[in-house]
Every structure is written in structure tokens, then in C-alpha cells.
Design an enzyme around this catalytic site. Structure first.
Site, mmCIF file in Angstrom:
data_model
loop_
_atom_site.group_PDB
_atom_site.id
_atom_site.type_symbol
_atom_site.label_atom_id
_atom_site.label_comp_id
_atom_site.label_asym_id
_atom_site.label_seq_id
_atom_site.Cartn_x
_atom_site.Cartn_y
_atom_site.Cartn_z
ATOM 1 N N PRO A 62 40.984 43.523 44.742
ATOM 2 C CA PRO A 62 40.747 44.444 45.860
ATOM 3 C C PRO A 62 39.375 45.132 45.769
ATOM 4 O O PRO A 62 38.738 45.376 46.796
ATOM 5 C CB PRO A 62 41.881 45.469 45.752
ATOM 6 C CG PRO A 62 42.948 44.788 44.974
ATOM 7 C CD PRO A 62 42.229 43.875 44.026
ATOM 8 N N CYS A 63 38.925 45.411 44.549
ATOM 9 C CA CYS A 63 37.608 46.018 44.366
ATOM 10 C C CYS A 63 36.525 45.078 44.886
ATOM 11 O O CYS A 63 35.621 45.487 45.613
ATOM 12 C CB CYS A 63 37.344 46.315 42.893
ATOM 13 S SG CYS A 63 38.516 47.439 42.117
ATOM 14 N N ARG A 64 36.646 43.829 44.522
ATOM 15 C CA ARG A 64 35.661 42.830 44.950
ATOM 16 C C ARG A 64 35.707 42.646 46.468
ATOM 17 O O ARG A 64 34.677 42.445 47.101
ATOM 18 C CB ARG A 64 35.926 41.513 44.243
ATOM 19 C CG ARG A 64 35.726 41.607 42.741
ATOM 20 C CD ARG A 64 36.265 40.399 42.037
ATOM 21 N NE ARG A 64 35.337 39.296 42.175
ATOM 22 C CZ ARG A 64 34.832 38.615 41.168
ATOM 23 N NH1 ARG A 64 35.170 38.943 39.939
ATOM 24 N NH2 ARG A 64 34.001 37.634 41.372
#
Length: 160
Positions: A62-64
Site C-alpha cells: 500500500p505504501c508503494r
């Protein structure tokens, strides 16, 4: 009966608005971190700017996924007083540098420390993002991923 429910709802809404209007603002804890090139990043040096402080990790899908929208928002508003600081949690410098290239990240990215994670409430989930207003107050916190366009909608009012 419907009128009583509406009156009750109105009283509750007024109470909540009063509560939030008088709630104390909390100053964002100052910090100095080191970026991946060895330069210092200090929060207080961005006084007068709106700061998005994004705790993320190189291994976090999700960060990416939210990075392209962060880059887009940063590029659109950096000249209007927006700064985004990415704080990489539990990530190697090599992995961070790889992602900087892959996603063409243009905003500052620092390496997390236990002291900043503790100062911001014991960061245990990534991504976790804080919004800090021009006066240095914590005004918003989001645990989880931003959807496309969501960050821009949140920061715009604070840039005025």
C-alpha cells in the site's frame, strides 16, 4: 416523533462542533532525521509550510501504491508551500534508493528512528501519515493508504 429525533440530532451536532472548535491543538514534535544522502531534515526548518509526514516502508505494497500520487501532489503544490517528508521505516538504504529511482520520488525521504516513531505515537502500521499546518500543529492523521486524489483534497485548504 420525527421532530424529536431531528432536535436531538441537532443538539448532538452543535455539541460536537463546540467540542471540536475548543479542542486544544497539539504541536507536532520537532525532529531531525538523516536523509539517504546523509543530509539533515529538521521539521522546524519548514515553519510556515504545510508538511505531510508519511511513515512508509519499501516492502509495503500500500505504501508503494500511494507514492505516485504523493509525487504528483508534491510537484503540483511545492511552490505553494507544501512539503512532503517520507520517513522510511524498517527499510534498507539500498531498497529506499531503488524506490526513489523507480517511482521518481522528488520529495525528501529520511530514514526513521525509534525516537521519531515514539514521538508520533509509536508507529506500528505503515503507511501512517500526519498533516502539520503552517503553525506546526498536528491537524490530521491517517493510518492506511491514500487513494488517488485524496491527499490533494486534504492539503488544499491548508495551503490557502
Amino acid at each position: 416523533m420525527a421532530i424529536i429525533k431531528k432536535i436531538y440530532f441537532l443538539i448532538a451536532a452543535i455539541y460536537m462542533m463546540t467540542f471540536f472548535c475548543y479542542a486544544e491543538t497539539k504541536k507536532a514534535p520537532d525532529f531531525t532525521l538523516t536523509d539517504i544522502n546523509g543530509y539533515k531534515i529538521t521539521l522546524s526548518s519548514y515553519k510556515g509550510k504545510v508538511v505531510v509526514l508519511n511513515f512508509w516502508a519499501s516492502w509495503c505494497p500500500p505504501c508503494r501504491q500511494e507514492i505516485p500520487d504523493f509525487v504528483k501532489t508534491y510537484e503540483a503544490y511545492k511552490d505553494k508551500g507544501l512539503i512532503i517528508i517520507g520517513v522510511a521505516v524498517n527499510s534498507s538504504v539500498a531498497d529506499i534508493k531503488k524506490l526513489l529511482k523507480e517511482y521518481k520520488i522528488t520529495y525528501p525521504v529520511a530514514i526513521s528512528t525509534s525516537s521519531i516513531e515514539e514521538a508520533y505515537g509509536n508507529i506500528t502500521v505503515v503507511p501512517t501519515t500526519f498533516l502539520i499546518d503552517k503553525q506546526g500543529n498536528l491537524v490530521d492523521k491517517k493510518i492506511g493508504m491514500f487513494r488517488e486524489g485524496e491527499l490533494e483534497k486534504i492539503v488544499q485548504p491548508f495551503l490557502k
